[in-house]
Design an enzyme around this catalytic site. Sequence first.
Site, short mmCIF file in Angstrom:
data_model
loop_
_atom_site.label_atom_id
_atom_site.label_comp_id
_atom_site.label_asym_id
_atom_site.label_seq_id
_atom_site.Cartn_x
_atom_site.Cartn_y
_atom_site.Cartn_z
N ASP A 203 36.20 8.14 21.57
CA ASP A 203 36.55 9.43 22.17
C ASP A 203 35.96 10.59 21.37
O ASP A 203 35.94 10.55 20.14
CB ASP A 203 38.07 9.65 22.17
CG ASP A 203 38.83 8.62 22.99
OD1 ASP A 203 38.29 7.54 23.25
OD2 ASP A 203 39.98 8.93 23.37
N ASP A 223 33.39 6.73 25.32
CA ASP A 223 34.74 6.85 25.90
C ASP A 223 34.92 8.29 26.35
O ASP A 223 33.92 8.99 26.55
CB ASP A 223 35.80 6.37 24.88
CG ASP A 223 37.07 5.85 25.56
OD1 ASP A 223 37.59 6.55 26.45
OD2 ASP A 223 37.53 4.75 25.21
N ASP A 224 36.18 8.75 26.47
CA ASP A 224 36.39 10.11 26.95
C ASP A 224 35.66 11.13 26.07
O ASP A 224 35.70 11.05 24.85
CB ASP A 224 37.89 10.46 26.93
CG ASP A 224 38.67 9.65 27.95
OD1 ASP A 224 38.14 9.41 29.05
OD2 ASP A 224 39.82 9.28 27.65
N HIS A 245 33.04 8.48 29.23
CA HIS A 245 33.97 8.35 30.35
C HIS A 245 34.40 9.70 30.92
O HIS A 245 35.41 9.78 31.60
CB HIS A 245 35.20 7.55 29.92
CG HIS A 245 34.89 6.13 29.53
ND1 HIS A 245 35.84 5.26 29.07
CD2 HIS A 245 33.72 5.45 29.53
CE1 HIS A 245 35.28 4.09 28.80
NE2 HIS A 245 33.99 4.18 29.07
N ARG A 276 38.33 13.64 35.33
CA ARG A 276 39.38 12.66 35.61
C ARG A 276 40.74 13.17 35.16
O ARG A 276 40.87 13.80 34.12
CB ARG A 276 39.05 11.35 34.87
CG ARG A 276 40.14 10.31 34.93
CD ARG A 276 39.66 8.93 34.55
NE ARG A 276 39.17 8.80 33.18
CZ ARG A 276 39.15 7.65 32.51
NH1 ARG A 276 39.57 6.54 33.07
NH2 ARG A 276 38.69 7.61 31.26
N LYS A 278 44.31 11.11 34.51
CA LYS A 278 44.87 9.76 34.52
C LYS A 278 46.29 9.81 34.00
O LYS A 278 46.55 10.25 32.89
CB LYS A 278 44.00 8.79 33.71
CG LYS A 278 43.53 9.31 32.36
CD LYS A 278 42.73 8.26 31.58
CE LYS A 278 42.09 8.85 30.34
NZ LYS A 278 41.48 7.89 29.42
#
Length: 385
Positions: A203, A223-224, A245, A276, A278
Amino acid sequence: MFQFTSLFALTALAAATSAAPSSGDCTGTISSLDDVAAAVKCITVVINSFTVPAGETLNLNLLSGSTVTMSGDVTFGNKTWAGPLFQVSGTNINCKSKLCASLLNSPSSTCVLVNGNGHTFDGNGPFYWDGQGGNGGVTKPAPMMKIKISGTFTNVKVLNSPARTYSVSNPAALTISKLTIDNSLGDQPNSKSGGKAAGHNTDGFDCSTTDLVIEDSTIMNQDDCLAINKGSNITFQRNTCSGGHGISVGSISSDVTVSNINIIGNTVINNDQALRIKTKADATDSTVSGITYTGNTATGMREFGVLIDQSYPDTLGTPGTGVKLSGVNFVGAQNTISVNSGAQRVAVNCGSGSCTGSWDWSALTVTGGSAGKIVNFSGIKNFSQ
Ligand SMILES: *[C@@H]1O[C@H](CO)[C@@H](O)[C@H](O)[C@H]1NC(C)=O
Ligand SMILES: *[C@@H]1O[C@H](CO)[C@@H](O)[C@H](O)[C@H]1NC(C)=O
Ligand SMILES: *[C@@H]1O[C@H](CO)[C@@H](O)[C@H](O)[C@H]1NC(C)=O
């Protein structure tokens, strides 16, 4: 070489200690971990190039109003442990440093300043990377960088973080700018990753905080790019996210509130999804509201353009109803997203009754791939796909 290093360290320590530390009106120079305790008694701190011994944290607990500058690159020894590798704390109250006020060119009330001058913290990721990140394999220092200051953190480069890169929990307003996180080497498999990308869970920024701006930074990871787990008044603007991500609100657990999040003018390249939200399927008593997207651009999305999913950690599984989600808007300058063939443009997966209100999506254009589904919510206005 050893003798030279320790002599140099002793000299620096002596210089720092002898310079009137009681008032903080001195310069502390850090050329080894042994220098830190004396150096942080000074309001001006300089970090020289050195190696932090394996298994130790470069931990700067600063006086109010300090200025920290880097004059060289810092690398960290290899050891499988939890980290962090670098931590900085301190607040902006009682700021007294004229130097940092002038460097910042802003009122002295925000003058805890960490300026990397473009220098690098090298986490030696390849020593740890095994394709499993935080899910298995060896223990990896995570986060690598823990930021607990208010003021400004700027112009710092991180190379090859073992897993998650920055965790930010500022005690008062903080602006983070002009950072580079380069974990792009982790896109390649290595001998331990079984053919998968070696870097995992890398991340960019994990934030559970209020009053934070992150801007003009470049994040290359797996990742994020940004993950906001809770908090308010967070602006993420003019950043470039590559390889990972996407820009995420979440994942959202139980009993948290997220509000007033502004995602503005970012560029997302070759990520799983661009934007996103989530929320965990099993989360209860949480509220997410006021998420605004303006002027973001994304190309080469591999799975989704926009993904709003209340079934995390599943993707488009059975959604939970314990997170109330409202006020998700695409307004102002157009958000322009293009997805790869095989990807879905927009998917919204709400629990029954847990997405509420009217959402204005007039400034969203998504092209390519196929349309996704919008489940259990009819409040999206000014948008069709
Ligand atoms: C740490 O590991 C990396 C990658 O395996 C290696 O290149 C580097 O030399 C190691 N550093 C030390 C100080 O052993
Ligand atoms: C968030 O920003 C608003 C408006 O700028 C301000 O009134 C509020 O105090 C801020 N909240 C926090 C927790 O910082
Ligand atoms: C929620 O969506 C599911 C799947 O489409 C559907 O079976 C269910 O009836 C929906 N609930 C409401 C309240 O719309």
